[in-house]
Design a protein around this motif. Structure first.
Motif, PDB file in Angstrom:
ATOM      1  N   LEU A 122      -7.729  10.266   7.982  1.00 50.62           N
ATOM      2  CA  LEU A 122      -7.996   9.979   6.585  1.00 50.62           C
ATOM      3  C   LEU A 122      -9.430  10.067   6.071  1.00 50.62           C
ATOM      4  O   LEU A 122      -9.808  10.597   5.196  1.00 50.62           O
ATOM      5  N   VAL A 123     -10.307   9.683   7.290  1.00 50.82           N
ATOM      6  CA  VAL A 123     -11.881   9.878   6.841  1.00 50.82           C
ATOM      7  C   VAL A 123     -12.083  11.289   6.603  1.00 50.82           C
ATOM      8  O   VAL A 123     -12.989  11.792   5.612  1.00 50.82           O
ATOM      9  N   PHE A 124     -11.546  12.166   7.426  1.00 46.05           N
ATOM     10  CA  PHE A 124     -11.591  13.663   7.041  1.00 46.05           C
ATOM     11  C   PHE A 124     -11.408  14.158   5.810  1.00 46.05           C
ATOM     12  O   PHE A 124     -12.199  14.936   5.234  1.00 46.05           O
ATOM     13  N   ARG A 125     -10.131  13.533   5.504  1.00 47.54           N
ATOM     14  CA  ARG A 125      -9.638  14.041   4.088  1.00 47.54           C
ATOM     15  C   ARG A 125     -10.403  13.638   3.142  1.00 47.54           C
ATOM     16  O   ARG A 125     -10.503  14.138   2.051  1.00 47.54           O
ATOM     17  N   LEU A 126     -10.964  12.188   3.212  1.00 46.69           N
ATOM     18  CA  LEU A 126     -11.730  11.733   2.149  1.00 46.69           C
ATOM     19  C   LEU A 126     -13.303  12.710   1.951  1.00 46.69           C
ATOM     20  O   LEU A 126     -13.659  12.613   0.878  1.00 46.69           O
ATOM     21  N   CYS A 137       0.681  -0.944   0.159  1.00 45.24           N
ATOM     22  CA  CYS A 137      -0.132   0.120   0.057  1.00 45.24           C
ATOM     23  C   CYS A 137       0.873   1.338   0.077  1.00 45.24           C
ATOM     24  O   CYS A 137       0.660   2.061  -0.813  1.00 45.24           O
ATOM     25  N   LEU A 138       2.026   1.354   0.881  1.00 48.81           N
ATOM     26  CA  LEU A 138       2.877   2.294   1.000  1.00 48.81           C
ATOM     27  C   LEU A 138       3.551   2.547  -0.372  1.00 48.81           C
ATOM     28  O   LEU A 138       3.814   3.757  -1.050  1.00 48.81           O
ATOM     29  N   CYS A 197      -2.984   4.428  19.769  1.00 50.28           N
ATOM     30  CA  CYS A 197      -3.553   5.769  19.724  1.00 50.28           C
ATOM     31  C   CYS A 197      -3.397   6.454  18.286  1.00 50.28           C
ATOM     32  O   CYS A 197      -4.349   6.750  17.690  1.00 50.28           O
ATOM     33  N   LEU A 198      -2.270   6.300  17.713  1.00 51.76           N
ATOM     34  CA  LEU A 198      -2.086   6.897  16.472  1.00 51.76           C
ATOM     35  C   LEU A 198      -2.781   6.092  15.436  1.00 51.76           C
ATOM     36  O   LEU A 198      -3.422   6.762  14.326  1.00 51.76           O
ATOM     37  N   LEU A 199      -3.260   4.825  15.397  1.00 54.80           N
ATOM     38  CA  LEU A 199      -3.697   4.095  14.503  1.00 54.80           C
ATOM     39  C   LEU A 199      -5.080   4.627  14.265  1.00 54.80           C
ATOM     40  O   LEU A 199      -5.623   4.868  13.161  1.00 54.80           O
ATOM     41  N   ARG A 219      -1.145   7.359   3.542  1.00 56.25           N
ATOM     42  CA  ARG A 219      -0.012   6.945   3.732  1.00 56.25           C
ATOM     43  C   ARG A 219       0.512   6.986   5.169  1.00 56.25           C
ATOM     44  O   ARG A 219       0.974   5.919   5.535  1.00 56.25           O
ATOM     45  N   ASN A 220      -0.065   7.721   6.076  1.00 56.74           N
ATOM     46  CA  ASN A 220       0.087   7.785   7.456  1.00 56.74           C
ATOM     47  C   ASN A 220      -0.654   6.693   8.083  1.00 56.74           C
ATOM     48  O   ASN A 220       0.170   5.874   8.791  1.00 56.74           O
ATOM     49  N   PHE A 221      -1.678   6.588   7.564  1.00 57.02           N
ATOM     50  CA  PHE A 221      -2.406   5.203   8.173  1.00 57.02           C
ATOM     51  C   PHE A 221      -1.740   3.821   7.895  1.00 57.02           C
ATOM     52  O   PHE A 221      -1.739   3.221   8.589  1.00 57.02           O
ATOM     53  N   ALA A 222      -1.305   3.784   6.553  1.00 62.66           N
ATOM     54  CA  ALA A 222      -0.663   2.495   6.082  1.00 62.66           C
ATOM     55  C   ALA A 222       0.433   2.382   7.003  1.00 62.66           C
ATOM     56  O   ALA A 222       0.817   1.199   7.139  1.00 62.66           O
TER      57      ALA A 222
END
Length: 340
Positions: A93-97, A20-21, A84-86, A43-46
């Motif tokens: 990511l949802v916000f950006r989508l 994915c990355l 926590c970061l996950l 990218r941050n989430f993956a």
């Protein structure tokens, strides 16, 4: 057999998240997508999924292969930080989508909550927790258990809230499906983590929950999150972007006359689709820019309209064309008989 399956889940989750990355990197290096905030968030989430899977793989390997059950402070800190970061990176990511700044207060709430949870976790881990996640002090154990349950409830509520907002704001069925899948997976993961952690706090599993054959679903959930992200990245922009690029490369290799013919053929196809589906002049312009790989902000800048107006036009395009993503739109235009 059970141990082998767990190892396979972790290894495949790590490999898939790395893939994915790689896909995201290929999209981001393209000049048209370097500032694509949605793919930066992906990218941050993956990346966090990759690190979380790698950490739990190390935990599992140490216990099942090396018979090392003690998890020293740096391991436990890494565990809480990544957990926590996950969740935070998924909410971002949802916000950006959604691509709508009006939900900025929700993002601030998610960041503040993550910060509070992270600080509390580090204090308890460093001050009261043993190497097996056990807490010997009764008062500290009771308070932290209550907080852990509260944190989990708030996490699930945030996941549900962001998922509902995503369903409301996202145009394509692809984005909606991706948001639903990962939100459900991370919600289940949070609840499972809470149940296992509270058991460890009270020493119910001894040195390890895995020793009591407590089902380890972490690898499976991380694998499914990685798979969902891979499919989303590939279908959302990777495939249309590089399909368009390959078409342009072929045009460049032909003669000038052939390139001109190809451009005229593309214009003819778009005009036919616009006429057949009764697109407005503006929707036809947006359709052509979508085919060329423009992002929503780039379309807004090119046509001198707002992003919300762009999203409205794209929503209308999807409904009139009967498609659910940019990839399907590109394939419709590339089809030999798009009017059928």
């Amino acid at each position: 057999m059970y141990t082998d399956l767990i190892f396979i889940c972790y290894i495949t989750a790590i490999c898939l998240s790395l893939l994915c990355l790689a896909l995201i990197a290929l999209v981001l290096v393209h000049k048209e997508h370097r500032d694509n905030k949605a793919f930066v968030a992906a990218r941050n989430f993956a990346g966090t999924v990759t690190l979380t899977g790698l950490l739990y793989f190390v935990f599992y390997y140490r216990e099942t292969v090396r018979d090392q059950y003690e998890l020293f402070l740096p391991f436990r800190i890494a565990d809480y930080v990544l957990c926590c970061l996950l969740i935070l990176f998924w909410l971002l990511l949802v916000f950006r989508l959604m691509d709508k700044e009006t939900y900025g207060k929700w993002v601030l709430l998610a960041k503040v909550f993550t910060g509070v949870r992270l600080v509390a976790s580090l204090v308890v881990t460093a001050g009261f927790m043993g190497p097996y996640y056990d807490i010997s002090a009764p008062v500290a154990r009771g308070v932290w258990t209550a907080l852990e349950v509260l944190f989990t409830i708030v996490t699930v509520l945030l996941l549900v809230s962001f998922a509902l907002m995503g369903f409301k704001e996202c145009v394509s069925r692809l984005r909606r499906s991706y948001i639903l899948a990962c939100s459900l997976l991370l919600g289940a993961w949070s609840i499972i983590q809470c149940i296992v952690d509270t058991g460890l706090f009270f020493g119910r599993y001894g040195m390890s929950a895995w020793m009591e054959e407590c089902p380890d679903l972490n690898g499976s959930i991380l694998f499914l999150c990685s798979l969902s992200t891979f499919l989303f990245v590939f279908k959302e922009d990777f495939s249309p972007l590089f399909f368009a690029d390959s078409s342009k490369m072929e045009a460049g290799q032909d003669s000038a006359a052939a390139a001109e013919d190809q451009e005229q053929d593309l214009e003819r196809r778009i005009d036919q689709i616009a006429e057949l589906h009764k697109l407005t002049v503006r929707e036809r312009e947006v359709l052509e820019l979508v085919y060329d790989g423009y992002t929503n902000p780039e379309i807004a800048e090119a046509l001198f309209i707002s992003i919300n107006t762009v999203k409205k036009h794209i929503r209308n395009l999807y409904e009139k064309l009967g498609v659910n993503s940019r990839m399907e739109t590109v394939h419709l235009i590339n089809a030999r008989n798009p009017w059928k």
